[in-house]
Design an enzyme around this catalytic site. Structure first.
Site, mmCIF file in Angstrom:
data_model
loop_
_atom_site.group_PDB
_atom_site.id
_atom_site.type_symbol
_atom_site.label_atom_id
_atom_site.label_comp_id
_atom_site.label_asym_id
_atom_site.label_seq_id
_atom_site.Cartn_x
_atom_site.Cartn_y
_atom_site.Cartn_z
ATOM 1 N N GLY A 93 0.824 -1.197 0.000
ATOM 2 C CA GLY A 93 0.000 0.000 0.000
ATOM 3 C C GLY A 93 0.859 1.248 0.000
ATOM 4 O O GLY A 93 2.055 1.199 0.280
ATOM 5 N N CYS A 94 0.240 2.363 -0.339
ATOM 6 C CA CYS A 94 0.974 3.624 -0.433
ATOM 7 C C CYS A 94 1.485 4.085 0.930
ATOM 8 O O CYS A 94 2.681 4.329 1.110
ATOM 9 C CB CYS A 94 0.107 4.694 -1.092
ATOM 10 S SG CYS A 94 -1.547 4.882 -0.381
ATOM 11 N N TYR A 95 0.592 4.190 1.899
ATOM 12 C CA TYR A 95 1.022 4.613 3.227
ATOM 13 C C TYR A 95 2.051 3.646 3.820
ATOM 14 O O TYR A 95 3.061 4.089 4.371
ATOM 15 C CB TYR A 95 -0.171 4.708 4.171
ATOM 16 C CG TYR A 95 -1.057 5.916 4.001
ATOM 17 C CD1 TYR A 95 -0.557 7.206 4.155
ATOM 18 C CD2 TYR A 95 -2.416 5.769 3.752
ATOM 19 C CE1 TYR A 95 -1.396 8.318 4.041
ATOM 20 C CE2 TYR A 95 -3.259 6.877 3.642
ATOM 21 C CZ TYR A 95 -2.741 8.152 3.782
ATOM 22 O OH TYR A 95 -3.565 9.239 3.685
#
Lengths: 344, 344, 344, 344
Positions: D148-150
């Site tokens: 995921g990005c975060y």
């Protein structure tokens, strides 16, 4: 005075609430809604938390006319055409912020709005009021059609020249720019942040429904030929700028044009003319009822350039509606509207 | 090919670095600066951390001509006028991104730029190159004057109509809008965030120095009358849109106009014509060398509306310079420029 | 009441002008400036065109004390330290919006502000007033030190928990975010539009001068350990959000914490607590004197999260100063401050 | 290598198209869609006009596996869980950009995602790959779960300290901020421009589905206690910043911590450590595969502050997927990814 708002959950409605909350004569009695009955406005607009105890009520013209002296219709085109007449018939004063009663020619309305026109009787009954140009018709009127946002900026920018018959035929081009709040709270791919931020787009090329409204008003001021009017969506929330171009064939200087504007607007509390060489920006009128104007004349091309800015939700909608309300009820025109712009 | 950049610390320079870093034929040998000698570019531009080992060197035309085959001058107007001739005389090819060699009439340059013009010999020596219109002059040239950002969007938007002589005299109005990066990295009250965000302003009313550049090019294409050209600052970093208006007095349809554009640009790799009814937005070309064009013709007013968009730092500066470099050196014109826009 | 403003050309000053123009008791008599004497404020701020006839006057404490009852000092740190005492000595009431009299320990001021501290006598004379926490000291005071923007949001967010001694030692972390107007009108590479738009940055890591102000106030409320406080610059003009984290070691539910806040702020006209599950956004307080708070407690981590938002130029500066002025002069605390936020 | 993309109409898909179009080894053979079959991608994304001749095809795993060597699934959670296994079973390599195979514990997935988990066999089959931490598992793998990005920004920011076991138990707080493109192209009141511009909001307080992904990865690196992770929506399109706080109880200096990071990432082509005193901004990685990190240690509080930034659509999605694809197929890890950020 008891007032009610239909469509308080829209952006124009939100500004009406902000203005009327502080207005010394109009008090907000009731808020009406077609879809959120029983809710409190703060559930829709948390920024209003604690400010409006009223529950949203359903739309019932008879009851509305009993409860209030004046109704603001901040409703989409197509709704007001039915609702306004019923309210007026029941004795309520009405200011309609939609486009439904602005175009006096039904065929033109239907051509540009792609909707059925309102009843001709009521179209004629409705007083189109841009106060700086026709406030005398508003005093004592019961039913006002509030101008569109683009027409307000455009017509105020053009009026002094048009009234003097200085602009050449077929020479007016208006390149208009608006912040995104003009599109209201409607959610679509076209209005989401990631598509509009850091982006600039034209829309409704040669098809904007404000074209007949501007032409109708210019015609009443003496300008008969069609205009070119083009709208752009700017990555900002508020503000309209109309950059207006026209040709002047008579010999004239920019100083003379400026004097003309200065005289035309010298007694107007809400139109501010900038000095020659200076031009207004949209943020300089944000949150206020001002229309600021700057201009130049280019001898190379015989073209005048007029820059006219307003806050689309204020002078372009809510605060102009309150200005009209003040006039209707014989109040001081500036009452409750003398706040300065919010800057920066 | 060994290339050098003067002015890499500007925004146009930053884009040159990004393009050339990935270019298969041009390599960045040296970066030159008037003020930050000995620094690494990443001290000025942290986004380039780790990418360019070279130290910034001082400007010395003889040494620069020895070290490189081609110099990009991403320098302000007034600097290039001196530097470019020295480099060319020393045998270096030069692409100048400033305005110093664009205006072929010295008096006009001085009138609009408020600066002393370059030497007439060198003005004539410099090949003004908007490749889509005059790439044939560029092949083998040693000294190129790269077009301005606004002129690129405007002239590409107008060329097909002007070449066909379809636009009425004195009828062209260009309402141009630019993101703020066009103002470069200069810090002043006029460029700080809080003044420009949520704001829209006109600037240089009837005084923009790109006016004579556009008129000179239109004249070479056959259009003799002066234009009205007005610039606006949009609250976004990148992107230029030119909304162009003109009158067509001959009987024509929008489909015929569209066909004209389609034929004119059918072989151009970097001009993309949108279908009728569709218009480009600035973000749709961000980070790329594309110029996207949409158009409409309004029979009511006999006016054509052309919307032309570019990335001001790319097709309006850096990537167009590389396009010219490719042509100069006989490379494939699209080499190293075939990346798609960065969206959203 | 006659009031004067020093520093009206700053953003905090602009908001003071907007508020006081509409205030029923305070009228703006004079505007003072160190650098723009003789000008009208509208030359600096065109959005104020036509609203303030006064010319900007030079700073002369004796004359200022004669002409006005109350002076707002919207001046940078380092200026107020000299000016405020002279005004008070000459009999003028003063509200200082700078940081010069907030830190009661001179050494700490000098450590964090990197400037010479004000005279200790005057530091002690100045009443630090965040009205919700210590309004009783303000009534009748002559010299008020108005809190910083970040401390206002942070301390109001923490006070109920800190007063009940519920937060674990060394557990408070404040991740604070501000719009760019907090940096004022100063032009530098760091504040230009193209550098800040579409960008997010931390600044003053572990070095922000508001840290000792927050710690001093928390200590007075009973919390002795140091805090971590980190500031971020958000690509927007206005608004502060403090996202506050702390550990609670005693057994507690989020409902109990919410009740605590509800009781603490139930009579406060300018603090609005959001329902559990709901959190305020910065735009929901823009242009107003509100501080809106939302909270959650996570049993997984025993951490409370408090979100506190204000308009940095209003509750974080100008409107809080007027709130203090109302209290000083025995007026209704909400007088002239009951306007709703400007949304959207 | 023939590749296909499912979900090319999303923002992550658009970036995959941009990267793969210029990639020397992977070519885009086919684009698949559940809803827009038969269209050309340029009808959805005009910025891609002229670049991709392929028509969008319907999703048919057998046919897709025949046509391509590698499929990127840029599909929402809940779709990949079914589609990925069918593709792998049919012999196609798959990189899944959704969250469906990241959480190895089905119950946790269902708790945080509020959706049915994928089949356990396939969850275990999918290699979770943040290349900087576990690239050795990727070589030769057929099925990759892209982070995921975060989590990408957060875990890269924490890894060196966590691996050295320096962070105190229960001390990690991550205050994370994202541009709006993280919400994809979904249109709702919550994502329209006027609601998000000039605004700042928290969302999913203590409920973000990336929490278990981060905790799972930290646990594998040796950190066992739960974290506090809070997300904020920033008025910008792209970019993620994770501001990470943790306590270090052993005696250490900021220089020693910096050395630790320097050694940990010295050979990493896509992680750039800033010098002490310097911190990355989100725009400094826009459009690139870089993760930039800066840090500080505050002796007053024994807290380390780490600032980690990525482009959420690139290192947070598309370019990291291509980085994984390069590793899977034994290519140079940086192939086709060595472009510099787009600035400003």
């Amino acid at each position: 005075m008891k007032t009610g708002i239909v469509g308080a959950t829209g952006y124009g409605g939100a500004e009406l609430l902000r203005i009327l909350q502080a207005h010394p004569e109009f008090s907000i009695t009731s808020l009406y809604t077609s879809s959120q009955k029983g809710k409190n406005i703060e559930e829709h607009y948390p920024h209003l938390t604690g400010l409006f105890p009223q529950k949203l009520e359903e739309i019932n013209p008879v009851k509305m006319a009993e409860e209030t002296d004046l109704i603001f219709l901040a409703t989409p085109s197509g709704i007001s055409s039915k609702l306004a007449p019923e309210l007026v018939e029941n004795g309520c004063s009405v200011i309609d912020l939609s486009g439904d009663f602005r175009i006096k020619n039904q065929a033109k309305y239907e051509q540009w709005y792609k909707k059925e026109a309102a009843d001709l009787f009521w179209i004629e009954e409705a007083v189109y009021s841009l106060p700086e140009l026709n406030r005398e018709k508003v005093k004592g009127a019961k039913f006002i059609s509030n101008p569109g946002c683009y027409p307000t900026a455009t017509i105020l920018g053009l009026a002094p020249l048009v009234k003097e018959n200085l602009l050449a035929e077929n020479s007016i081009i208006i390149d208009a720019k608006s912040g995104v709040s003009g599109a209201g709270q409607s959610a679509s791919l076209a209005t989401i942040y990631s598509e509009l931020n850091e982006n600039l787009k034209v829309y409704k090329v040669n098809q904007h429904q404000h074209i007949p409204e501007i032409e109708q008003m210019l015609e009443s001021l003496g300008y008969k030929s069609p205009i070119t009017f083009q709208t752009h969506l700017i990555p900002m929330t508020r503000g309209i700028m109309a950059t207006i171009y026209g040709r002047i064939d008579t010999k004239i200087t920019k100083e003379e044009i400026w004097d003309l504007y200065q005289q035309f607007y010298s007694d107007e509390p809400f139109v501010r003319l900038r000095k020659l060489g200076s031009f207004p920006t949209t943020k300089e009128v944000t949150g206020s009822n001002f229309c600021d104007i700057g201009l130049d004349f280019d001898e190379r091309t015989s073209r005048v350039t007029i820059v006219s800015v307003i806050d689309n939700l204020m002078k372009g909608a809510a605060s102009q509606a309150v200005q009209n309300a003040n006039i209707m009820f014989g109040l001081e025109e500036t009452l409750g509207l003398q706040f300065s712009p919010v800057y920066p």
